[in-house]
Motif scaffolding. Structure first.
Motif, PDB file in Angstrom:
ATOM      1  N   ALA A  20      22.814  10.187  19.662  1.00 22.07           N
ATOM      2  CA  ALA A  20      22.988  10.464  18.233  1.00 22.07           C
ATOM      3  C   ALA A  20      24.133   9.639  17.659  1.00 22.07           C
ATOM      4  CB  ALA A  20      23.231  11.957  18.012  1.00 22.07           C
ATOM      5  N   ALA A  21      25.258   9.626  18.366  1.00 23.99           N
ATOM      6  CA  ALA A  21      26.404   8.852  17.896  1.00 23.99           C
ATOM      7  C   ALA A  21      26.106   7.358  17.908  1.00 23.99           C
ATOM      8  CB  ALA A  21      27.626   9.149  18.767  1.00 23.99           C
ATOM      9  N   ALA A  22      25.386   6.910  18.947  1.00 18.85           N
ATOM     10  CA  ALA A  22      25.055   5.487  19.040  1.00 18.85           C
ATOM     11  C   ALA A  22      24.141   5.064  17.893  1.00 18.85           C
ATOM     12  CB  ALA A  22      24.400   5.192  20.388  1.00 18.85           C
ATOM     13  N   LEU A  23      23.160   5.892  17.563  1.00 14.92           N
ATOM     14  CA  LEU A  23      22.254   5.569  16.468  1.00 14.92           C
ATOM     15  C   LEU A  23      22.985   5.579  15.131  1.00 14.92           C
ATOM     16  CD1 LEU A  23      19.184   7.643  17.663  1.00 14.92           C
ATOM     17  CD2 LEU A  23      19.268   5.165  17.470  1.00 14.92           C
ATOM     18  N   GLU A  24      23.932   6.484  14.995  1.00 15.49           N
ATOM     19  CA  GLU A  24      24.714   6.529  13.762  1.00 15.49           C
ATOM     20  C   GLU A  24      25.573   5.276  13.620  1.00 15.49           C
ATOM     21  OE1 GLU A  24      27.932   9.412  11.452  1.00 15.49           O
ATOM     22  OE2 GLU A  24      27.115   9.980  13.418  1.00 15.49           O
ATOM     23  N   ARG A  25      26.197   4.858  14.736  1.00 10.89           N
ATOM     24  CA  ARG A  25      27.008   3.633  14.694  1.00 10.89           C
ATOM     25  C   ARG A  25      26.155   2.422  14.368  1.00 10.89           C
ATOM     26  NH1 ARG A  25      29.348   5.928  19.370  1.00 10.89           N
ATOM     27  NH2 ARG A  25      28.054   4.554  20.676  1.00 10.89           N
TER      28      ARG A  25
END
Length: 438
Positions: free
Chosen positions: A304-309
């Motif tokens: 989730a964090a990677a996709l947001e970044r």
């Protein structure tokens, strides 16, 4: 049907009606009613027919379309007054003194017949029972749906109220939103994932190994019968030799799917596939398609964090046929005869059926197998009747549910036992599941 201008008041009233119907359906489901997957569409069509002026008519229309068991009437009666209040007060708020009753204003929703025609025309479909030609009625639920987030009390943070007032609807041009997990309610079972991956590896493999399987090895049986004068004394078996699985995962990230499946579970499942497989590629699609394999590869367990970044957005409408055409044109090497293609989608589609059929023909002809994982199939009452799912079904080797780890284990059980071309799919699921709305 005469054309008319969609004034802001009319659009607001239309969105309010759609939003309150979907919110009411969610409330009923949370309180134990088994409401069919397409019931919101049926209820909206019924309201277009009877109009919204008469409480008794609205009650009859919604009760007939949302209640499938007479024993649920008492629960329905408990929650209908709130639905009626929110429906009427919201419409009155969107109407002005000059446009109440006007054909282009929110007053169109109060009338019985003319208003219903205009309301459905705004969505690009025909009212229930109109007999008009065009699209399948199941797609009217998809055509004019947008995400509507509003706080009924102007900033109230109560969890129940917030969920109740969030009406999730979907459109072909719906705006995307940031990727989030919204709290993982369904933990990912590592054992179930391994079973699923092992099943994929047997489909990817081309070599066979002796013993341990359920398939009869006719060649070895004939060879051994030479020493017994042609009599077959035993029936040796064989099974696929597992190899590192190659998978192309096409994930429908439209709002309809995101509001049905647990997002944390979905992201964890995709993260595990990319980490454990060889040549696993992941694509997100809604009205467009984009590859996110590298993002999952670099996620380090936090997709989730990677996709947001990576500024990947999701949530909108769905054009499956267009997505498959783009996949074929831009990433033709993503699928080959060693690749098992997984399609994660509810099958609700606003694109052209001919484009979808062409895309599925190419995908089925190029893939080792096509497994369709549908969150809606977790319901005991699910039937693949929506336009997109019905058009895709002939090209799919197996249609399965996807709501949690237990569904992954069931896919693995069926695929390992019968192979991709055997009697597999949600209809062969032996589990006794209670009817739940998805």
């Amino acid at each position: 049907m005469d054309s008319f201008d969609e004034t802001p008041d009319f659009v607001a009233a239309r969105d309010h009606v759609l939003g309150e119907v979907v919110s009411f359906v969610r409330t009923l489901r949370r309180n134990g009613l088994s409401v069919p997957a397409n019931a919101a569409l049926s209820a909206t069509e019924a309201l277009c027919t009877v109009g919204l002026r008469d409480r008794a008519g609205v009650y009859a229309a919604t009760h007939a379309t949302l209640v499938t068991d007479a024993r649920d009437t008492e629960t329905f009666d408990d929650h209908f007054p709130e639905f009626w209040y929110r429906l009427r007060t919201g419409l009155e708020a969107t109407a002005t003194s000059d446009d109440v009753g006007d054909r282009s204003g929110s007053g169109a929703f109060y009338g019985a017949n003319d208003g219903a025609d205009e309301a459905v025309a705004a969505g690009g479909g025909d009212p229930a029972g109109s007999g008009g030609g065009g699209d399948d009625p199941a797609d009217d639920a998809v055509r004019e749906r947008r995400l509507v987030d509003h706080d009924a009390d102007g900033g109230d943070t109560d969890e129940t109220e917030t969920e109740r007032s969030r009406a999730s609807t979907y459109s072909a041009g719906g705006a995307g939103s940031e990727v989030d997990e919204e709290g993982r309610r369904r933990p990912l079972d590592a054992a179930a994932v391994r079973q699923f991956e092992r099943a994929l590896s047997t489909l990817s493999g081309r070599r066979w190994t002796a013993g341990g399987g359920r398939r009869v090895d006719a060649r070895r049986a004939l060879r051994s019968s030479v020493s017994t004068g042609g009599a077959v004394v035993s029936l040796p078996t064989r099974e696929r030799k597992p190899t590192a699985f190659r998978t192309c995962v096409l994930v429908d990230v439209s709002r309809s799917v995101l509001d049905t499946i647990d997002r944390g579970f979905l992201l964890g499942f995709l993260d595990a596939l990319v980490s454990d497989g060889r040549g696993v590629r992941v694509f997100f699609f809604d009205t467009d398609v984009r590859e996110v394999t590298d993002v999952f590869t670099a996620s380090r367990g936090n997709p989730a964090a990677a996709l947001e970044r990576a500024e990947v957005a999701w949530g909108g409408g769905t054009r499956i046929g267009h997505a498959l055409a783009e996949l074929r044109k831009r990433w033709p090497d993503a699928v080959d005869r060693r690749t098992v293609t997984l399609v994660v989608s509810d099958g609700l589609d606003v694109g052209d059926v001919a484009d979808l059929e062409r895309g599925m023909t190419w995908l089925a002809g190029r893939s080792r197998a096509v497994l369709w994982l549908n969150p809606l199939a977790a319901s005991a009452k699910y039937e693949p009747t929506c336009r997109g799912m019905a058009a895709s079904l002939p090209y799919v080797d197996g249609l399965f549910a996807l709501s949690g780890s237990e569904d992954l284990a069931e896919v693995a059980r069926q695929v390992r036992r019968h192979g991709p071309h055997g009697p597999i799919g949600y209809e062969h699921d032996f589990r006794e599941r209670t009817p739940e709305a998805t």
